[in-house]
Design a protein around this motif. Structure first.
Motif, PDB file in Angstrom:
ATOM      1  N   GLU A  73       2.561  -2.336   2.813  1.00 56.18           N
ATOM      2  CA  GLU A  73       1.678  -1.330   2.219  1.00 56.18           C
ATOM      3  C   GLU A  73       1.141  -1.826   0.881  1.00 56.18           C
ATOM      4  O   GLU A  73      -0.052  -1.650   0.579  1.00 56.18           O
ATOM      5  CB  GLU A  73       2.455  -0.032   2.044  1.00 56.18           C
ATOM      6  N   LYS A  74       2.004  -2.452   0.074  1.00 59.47           N
ATOM      7  CA  LYS A  74       1.576  -2.961  -1.230  1.00 59.47           C
ATOM      8  C   LYS A  74       0.609  -4.135  -1.078  1.00 59.47           C
ATOM      9  O   LYS A  74      -0.353  -4.276  -1.839  1.00 59.47           O
ATOM     10  CB  LYS A  74       2.797  -3.386  -2.060  1.00 59.47           C
ATOM     11  N   VAL A  75       0.893  -4.998  -0.090  1.00 56.59           N
ATOM     12  CA  VAL A  75      -0.024  -6.101   0.184  1.00 56.59           C
ATOM     13  C   VAL A  75      -1.394  -5.555   0.575  1.00 56.59           C
ATOM     14  O   VAL A  75      -2.435  -6.088   0.182  1.00 56.59           O
ATOM     15  CB  VAL A  75       0.532  -7.009   1.306  1.00 56.59           C
ATOM     16  N   GLY A  76      -1.385  -4.479   1.361  1.00 56.93           N
ATOM     17  CA  GLY A  76      -2.646  -3.878   1.786  1.00 56.93           C
ATOM     18  C   GLY A  76      -3.516  -3.465   0.617  1.00 56.93           C
ATOM     19  O   GLY A  76      -4.742  -3.600   0.666  1.00 56.93           O
ATOM     20  N   ILE A  77      -2.899  -2.956  -0.441  1.00 51.50           N
ATOM     21  CA  ILE A  77      -3.659  -2.539  -1.634  1.00 51.50           C
ATOM     22  C   ILE A  77      -4.398  -3.745  -2.232  1.00 51.50           C
ATOM     23  O   ILE A  77      -5.588  -3.676  -2.540  1.00 51.50           O
ATOM     24  CB  ILE A  77      -2.719  -1.905  -2.675  1.00 51.50           C
ATOM     25  N   ILE A  78      -3.668  -4.872  -2.388  1.00 50.57           N
ATOM     26  CA  ILE A  78      -4.257  -6.068  -2.982  1.00 50.57           C
ATOM     27  C   ILE A  78      -5.370  -6.611  -2.095  1.00 50.57           C
ATOM     28  O   ILE A  78      -6.444  -6.997  -2.576  1.00 50.57           O
ATOM     29  CB  ILE A  78      -3.168  -7.147  -3.200  1.00 50.57           C
ATOM     30  N   VAL A  79      -5.128  -6.654  -0.785  1.00 49.07           N
ATOM     31  CA  VAL A  79      -6.126  -7.189   0.143  1.00 49.07           C
ATOM     32  C   VAL A  79      -7.381  -6.322   0.155  1.00 49.07           C
ATOM     33  O   VAL A  79      -8.507  -6.838   0.201  1.00 49.07           O
ATOM     34  CB  VAL A  79      -5.528  -7.318   1.560  1.00 49.07           C
ATOM     35  N   ILE A  80      -7.209  -5.003   0.095  1.00 46.07           N
ATOM     36  CA  ILE A  80      -8.366  -4.104   0.066  1.00 46.07           C
ATOM     37  C   ILE A  80      -9.198  -4.352  -1.192  1.00 46.07           C
ATOM     38  O   ILE A  80     -10.430  -4.427  -1.139  1.00 46.07           O
ATOM     39  CB  ILE A  80      -7.913  -2.635   0.138  1.00 46.07           C
ATOM     40  N   VAL A  81      -8.518  -4.490  -2.329  1.00 48.18           N
ATOM     41  CA  VAL A  81      -9.240  -4.771  -3.582  1.00 48.18           C
ATOM     42  C   VAL A  81      -9.989  -6.099  -3.479  1.00 48.18           C
ATOM     43  O   VAL A  81     -11.152  -6.215  -3.880  1.00 48.18           O
ATOM     44  CB  VAL A  81      -8.260  -4.788  -4.774  1.00 48.18           C
ATOM     45  N   ALA A  82      -9.308  -7.125  -2.907  1.00 51.16           N
ATOM     46  CA  ALA A  82      -9.947  -8.437  -2.747  1.00 51.16           C
ATOM     47  C   ALA A  82     -11.156  -8.350  -1.836  1.00 51.16           C
ATOM     48  O   ALA A  82     -12.199  -8.966  -2.091  1.00 51.16           O
ATOM     49  CB  ALA A  82      -8.941  -9.447  -2.192  1.00 51.16           C
ATOM     50  N   ALA A 139      10.440  -5.368  -6.572  1.00 52.32           N
ATOM     51  CA  ALA A 139       9.917  -6.130  -5.431  1.00 52.32           C
ATOM     52  C   ALA A 139       8.413  -5.895  -5.357  1.00 52.32           C
ATOM     53  O   ALA A 139       7.976  -4.747  -5.294  1.00 52.32           O
ATOM     54  CB  ALA A 139      10.588  -5.681  -4.132  1.00 52.32           C
ATOM     55  N   ASN A 140       7.640  -6.986  -5.380  1.00 52.60           N
ATOM     56  CA  ASN A 140       6.176  -6.810  -5.351  1.00 52.60           C
ATOM     57  C   ASN A 140       5.487  -8.069  -4.814  1.00 52.60           C
ATOM     58  O   ASN A 140       6.148  -9.000  -4.348  1.00 52.60           O
ATOM     59  CB  ASN A 140       5.645  -6.446  -6.746  1.00 52.60           C
ATOM     60  N   THR A 141       4.154  -8.066  -4.917  1.00 51.35           N
ATOM     61  CA  THR A 141       3.340  -9.178  -4.390  1.00 51.35           C
ATOM     62  C   THR A 141       2.703  -9.986  -5.518  1.00 51.35           C
ATOM     63  O   THR A 141       1.642 -10.590  -5.337  1.00 51.35           O
ATOM     64  CB  THR A 141       2.230  -8.607  -3.483  1.00 51.35           C
ATOM     65  N   VAL A 175       6.450 -11.213   3.622  1.00 50.91           N
ATOM     66  CA  VAL A 175       5.260 -10.401   3.381  1.00 50.91           C
ATOM     67  C   VAL A 175       4.276 -11.109   2.450  1.00 50.91           C
ATOM     68  O   VAL A 175       3.057 -11.029   2.646  1.00 50.91           O
ATOM     69  CB  VAL A 175       5.666  -9.020   2.823  1.00 50.91           C
ATOM     70  N   ASN A 176       4.779 -11.820   1.436  1.00 49.84           N
ATOM     71  CA  ASN A 176       3.864 -12.566   0.567  1.00 49.84           C
ATOM     72  C   ASN A 176       3.156 -13.667   1.334  1.00 49.84           C
ATOM     73  O   ASN A 176       1.980 -13.958   1.091  1.00 49.84           O
ATOM     74  CB  ASN A 176       4.613 -13.139  -0.632  1.00 49.84           C
TER      75      ASN A 176
END
Length: 594
Positions: A10-19, A83-85, A193-194
């Protein structure tokens, strides 16, 4: 551990959407594609450092006994971890932008992570900075080796550096037992996930680059189509009729709203919007055009004020004005106008610049054709000014075909074609040129011929050092190579070999061109170079004119020898005096105007 994976995704999705959203912005696409100057590097540092900060704020809080899905994290307690990306953005920045971008993005994301606190603050901050440095170095080395930053490589680097982060936490975070518990919980989800996030992020970057390549291919095709359609009119020179036709073609095949062409004194054509007050026949009124005519450099206007049209209701809001040059002198301008500033983007600007270069070459070719007509009764000048139409058209056809299959090769061949005809034009007005210029012209010709007949011949050069500035008549070497290609192997199925040797022997510059082709019949050997020899492919003036020029310039001190045997190849050797007493040295300064 496994329960953490969907939360991390879910957190990765946020970054990918912004990108992805950023990838739709032209400025972002251009920076990711080029990133050449310091300002662009700085923007990349801020951008990927910002991805790291966003990852910190949207991270997952790891308590000693629970996992907290915080919506927006502002601070960690002393016994908490995160824990994060974060590493994902830092590593991508380093791989794309190099060590400087990797280090800068790592520092931003790392320092911000340290400011949030938690017992892994120092470990995570240190590992983020190291990840940026290492990924930047690895990206730099890979590009230097000529390899692409592909998806498997990026995913491997991202997962490896995430694993390094786990190791650093174990080595530096205290107490060790708590650090071990955290690593045991987050290591697998974060590494997995990263890596997945790296793959998605790189897909976006690759999409940007592929889209840019498609745009360039389309742009090249458009440029060639425009060049092909305008060539007949440029042959007429710059006049009202030809320029109006050219402007109409450009307007139809580009996104511009109006196109104008001037010579160095008058506006010759204006088609499209604002034609009611931009009227051909008058002097260029705007400072924009006058600056280009005087300075010979491209000028861009992105507002009505910069265009400085005297008509208050003029709908044109942006323009690019490009110089048209012949032999380095600005003889006119090409002006492309736009009713909206946004339409004048980098793609349109590059297309306009390419067209200006093509048109300048076409004008030079047109002038060369006129020069050839005027000098047709002067045998030596006619040789110097000749432009082979079939060679030009065959080369253009070859390049046009390559535009659909190999854009980079098409671009290189277009530059070779330009170089070849520029050499022809220079030779038409100079009695002597440096050897290096003659070699450049020959190699441009060879590149174009080999693109048409890739397996017909191979050629090697052996040039003695320090002869680059030695002067010789233009078109001394090129016709010899051309004859070897076209007459040496006309119907041979095996690959022919041509050798070019240039050296000094007993105070003479010696040029030798040999081939292993079909040779010359014995009855013609005695005539070659002494008179015109008729053949199926032409009137055989090349060798005769070379011989005549050598005799005229060097007063009999130069020589040309031809050795050949049917079925056993041909060797032609030219010797030119180099000693100070010879005509070569005495006339060099007065004959060459480089």
């Amino acid at each position: 551990m496994i329960n953490l994976v969907p939360i991390m995704l879910e957190k990765v999705g946020i970054i990918v959407i912004v990108a992805f959203l950023l990838s739709q912005m032209k400025s972002f696409r251009q920076i990711v594609q080029y990133q050449n100057n310091p300002n662009e590097k700085l923007i990349l540092i801020m951008l990927f450092g910002g991805f790291g900060i966003l990852s910190n704020y949207t991270g997952i809080v790891i308590h000693p006994d629970t996992i907290e899905r915080a919506a927006w994290l502002a601070e960690l307690e002393a016994d908490n971890a995160l824990a994060n990306t974060r590493v994902m953005g830092t590593v991508i920045g380093g791989l794309l932008g190099g060590p400087l971008v990797g280090l800068g993005a790592g520092l931003i994301a790392g320092i911000h992570r340290y400011s949030l606190g938690g017992f892994t603050a120092f470990s995570c901050s240190l590992s983020t900075i190291l990840a940026g440095m290492i990924s930047g170095y690895l990206g730099y080395k890979r590009k230097k080796q000529g390899k692409k930053i592909d998806t498997p490589f990026a995913v491997f680097v991202g997962m490896f550096l995430e694993a390094v982060q786990m190791l650093i936490i174990l080595l530096t975070a205290k107490p060790f037992e708590q650090a071990w518990n955290v690593v045991e919980l987050i290591a697998f989800p974060m590494i997995l996930v990263n890596g997945f996030g790296m793959m998605l992020f790189l897909f976006i970057i690759q999409f940007i680059k592929r889209d840019e390549e498609r745009t360039r291919a389309s742009q090249t095709n458009r440029a060639f189509l425009i060049a092909d359609q305008t060539l007949p009119f440029f042959r007429q020179g710059l006049n009202i009729h030809s320029c109006t036709e050219i402007a109409e073609i450009i307007l139809k095949l580009t996104d511009s709203d109006a196109v104008a062409i001037t010579d160095d004194k008058l506006v010759l054509a204006h088609v499209g919007k604002a034609s009611d007050h931009h009227i051909p026949g008058g002097k260029p009124e705007t400072d924009l055009t006058r600056r280009v005519l005087e300075g010979g450099k491209i000028s861009i206007a992105r507002s009505k004020r910069e265009i400085a049209c005297l008509h208050d209701e003029c709908p044109l809001e942006a323009a690019i004005v490009l110089p048209l040059k012949v032999k380095g002198k600005t003889v006119g301008t090409l002006k492309m106008y736009y009713a909206s500033q946004e339409k004048l983007d980098q793609v349109e600007q590059q297309l306009a610049e390419g067209l200006a270069n093509l048109f300048s070459t076409q004008l030079e070719l047109a002038q060369a054709e006129k020069q050839a007509e005027l000098l047709k009764d002067a045998e030596i000048k006619a040789l110097q000014a000749q432009v082979h139409p079939h060679f030009l058209f065959n080369s253009i056809n070859t390049i046009s075909a390559l535009c659909r299959t190999d854009v980079n090769k098409a671009r290189k061949l277009l530059l070779e074609l330009s170089s070849f005809f520029r050499g022809n034009l220079q030779g038409a007005r100079q009695m002597l040129i440096p050897l290096e210029k003659e070699l450049e012209n020959v190699k441009a010709y060879i590149a174009l011929e080999q693109s048409r007949f890739p397996n017909k011949f191979m050629i090697d050069f052996s040039v003695e050092p320090n002869l680059e500035t030695v002067l010789l008549p233009p078109f001394t070497l090129q016709p010899l190579v051309e004859n070897a290609i076209h007459y040496g192997f006309p119907r041979s199925k095996k690959e022919g070999h041509i050798s070019v040797q240039i050296k000094t022997v007993d105070g003479q510059l010696q040029i030798m061109v040999s081939d292993d082709g079909q040779g010359v019949p014995k009855e013609k050997i005695e005539l070659l170079g002494k008179q015109v020899v008729k053949s199926k492919k032409g009137n055989g003036t090349a060798l005769f004119n070379i011989s005549e020029r050598l005799n005229g310039i060097y007063s009999g001190q130069a020589s040309m020898q031809i050795k050949s045997q049917a079925g056993d190849g041909t060797t032609i050797m030219i010797s030119i005096p180099l000693d100070e007493k010879g005509v070569f040295e005495k006339n060099a300064e007065s004959l060459y105007c480089g």
